[in-house]
Structures are given as structure tokens and as C-alpha cells.
Design a protein around this motif. Structure first.
Motif, PDB file in Angstrom:
ATOM      1  N   GLY A 116      53.501  43.103  57.076  1.00  0.00           N
ATOM      2  CA  GLY A 116      54.347  41.831  57.051  1.00  0.00           C
ATOM      3  C   GLY A 116      54.779  42.237  55.467  1.00  0.00           C
ATOM      4  O   GLY A 116      55.559  43.400  55.340  1.00  0.00           O
ATOM      5  N   PRO A 117      55.630  40.898  55.771  1.00  0.00           N
ATOM      6  CA  PRO A 117      56.544  40.835  54.742  1.00  0.00           C
ATOM      7  C   PRO A 117      56.716  41.035  52.951  1.00  0.00           C
ATOM      8  O   PRO A 117      57.526  41.414  52.494  1.00  0.00           O
ATOM      9  N   GLY A 118      55.115  41.064  53.019  1.00  0.00           N
ATOM     10  CA  GLY A 118      54.608  41.137  51.385  1.00  0.00           C
ATOM     11  C   GLY A 118      54.391  39.713  50.890  1.00  0.00           C
ATOM     12  O   GLY A 118      54.913  38.886  51.104  1.00  0.00           O
ATOM     13  N   THR A 119      53.416  40.605  49.859  1.00  0.00           N
ATOM     14  CA  THR A 119      52.708  38.779  48.902  1.00  0.00           C
ATOM     15  C   THR A 119      53.037  39.472  47.348  1.00  0.00           C
ATOM     16  O   THR A 119      52.277  40.371  47.554  1.00  0.00           O
ATOM     17  N   PRO A 120      53.744  38.482  46.363  1.00  0.00           N
ATOM     18  CA  PRO A 120      53.448  38.916  45.086  1.00  0.00           C
ATOM     19  C   PRO A 120      52.544  39.253  44.536  1.00  0.00           C
ATOM     20  O   PRO A 120      51.798  37.772  44.522  1.00  0.00           O
ATOM     21  N   VAL A 121      51.562  39.491  43.169  1.00  0.00           N
ATOM     22  CA  VAL A 121      50.728  39.332  42.779  1.00  0.00           C
ATOM     23  C   VAL A 121      50.930  40.320  40.987  1.00  0.00           C
ATOM     24  O   VAL A 121      51.956  41.185  41.635  1.00  0.00           O
ATOM     25  N   THR A 122      50.546  39.334  40.765  1.00  0.00           N
ATOM     26  CA  THR A 122      51.024  39.381  38.708  1.00  0.00           C
ATOM     27  C   THR A 122      49.943  39.261  38.290  1.00  0.00           C
ATOM     28  O   THR A 122      49.074  37.756  38.148  1.00  0.00           O
ATOM     29  N   VAL A 123      49.629  39.818  37.484  1.00  0.00           N
ATOM     30  CA  VAL A 123      47.787  40.381  36.790  1.00  0.00           C
ATOM     31  C   VAL A 123      48.784  40.341  35.360  1.00  0.00           C
ATOM     32  O   VAL A 123      49.179  41.115  34.821  1.00  0.00           O
ATOM     33  N   SER A 124      48.398  38.843  34.468  1.00  0.00           N
ATOM     34  CA  SER A 124      48.573  39.167  32.548  1.00  0.00           C
ATOM     35  C   SER A 124      47.505  39.338  31.783  1.00  0.00           C
ATOM     36  O   SER A 124      46.108  39.448  32.565  1.00  0.00           O
ATOM     37  N   SER A 125      48.081  40.081  31.096  1.00  0.00           N
ATOM     38  CA  SER A 125      47.276  41.212  30.657  1.00  0.00           C
ATOM     39  C   SER A 125      46.666  39.518  28.624  1.00  0.00           C
ATOM     40  O   SER A 125      47.608  38.371  29.397  1.00  0.00           O
TER      41      SER A 125
END
Length: 125
Positions: A116-125
């Protein structure tokens, strides 16, 4: 031919949870092991986890064991990656991939046929 499309990515605080979905079209995924990989900026694509073609086993990289889980519903052509207790180091673009009827689940990206083309995940601190 299997077409894959990830969804469910986004931003989440550390300690939170997020579920990514991989929807398949074209051929049935019933004969495919389904893997999840991720790639952070400046780093190589990394194996996250996979589920066998028959759904009887799952494999995960050590850094996510006990936190991430994979489920599949072949009738709905859907594979989910359930991510819990997320950490900032989990931040990456997440990709699903399909490997046709492997004798064993593979952890190398080069072994997977469809992506697949990917999906972004951002985890903030």
C-alpha cells in the motif's frame, strides 16, 4: 493482483492507541500472509509484524511485542494493526504488504509482493 490501501493514521499522544486498517481489493487475500512495516525519516524500512495466510499465527518485532496486535477478516478483505501504549519512537509511515502463500512468514520487505502507499503515524511526547 492485490491492491492495498492503508487508513487510520494520524497524531496521537504518547501512551495512546491507534488502529490502522489495510483494505484489499482485486484478488482475495485468503492466500496471502499480511505484513506491516514502518519507515521513519532517515531510517530504513522496518518490519513491524505479520499475520500468516491462515491467520493462525502472528509475528512481531521485539520493540512492539505486547503492544501491537494484528487481526484479519478475509471475508471483508481487511487487516488491522492495533497499536497500544504508543511511544514517540513509533512515529513513522506505516505500510501494509501482502506475500502470496509463503511457507513461513517473512520479515524482509523484499519478500513481499504488494504494498500500500502508507499512512503516517505521529506520536507526540
Amino acid at each position: 493482483q492485490v491492491l492495498l490501501l492503508e487508513s487510520g493514521g494520524g497524531s496521537v499522544p504518547a501512551g495512546g492507541s491507534l488502529t490502522l486498517s489495510c483494505a484489499a481489493s482485486g484478488q482475495s487475500i485468503g492466500s496471502y500472509a499480511m505484513g506491516w512495516f514502518r519507515q521513519a525519516p532517515g531510517k530504513e524500512r522496518e518490519f513491524v509484524g505479520a499475520i500468516s495466510w491462515n491467520g493462525r499465527s502472528t509475528t512481531f518485532t521485539d520493540s512492539v511485542k505486547g503492544r501491537f496486535f494484528i487481526s484479519r477478516d478475509n471475508a471483508k478483505s481487511l487487516v488491522n494493526l492495533h497499536m497500544n501504549t504508543l511511544k514517540p519512537e513509533d512515529t513513522a509511515v506505516y505500510y501494509c504488504a501482502a506475500d502470496f502463500y509463503p511457507l513461513s512468514v517473512k520479515t524482509e520487505a523484499s519478500e513481499y509482493e504488494y504494498w500500500g502507499p502508507g499512512t503516517p503515524v505521529t506520536v507526540s511526547s
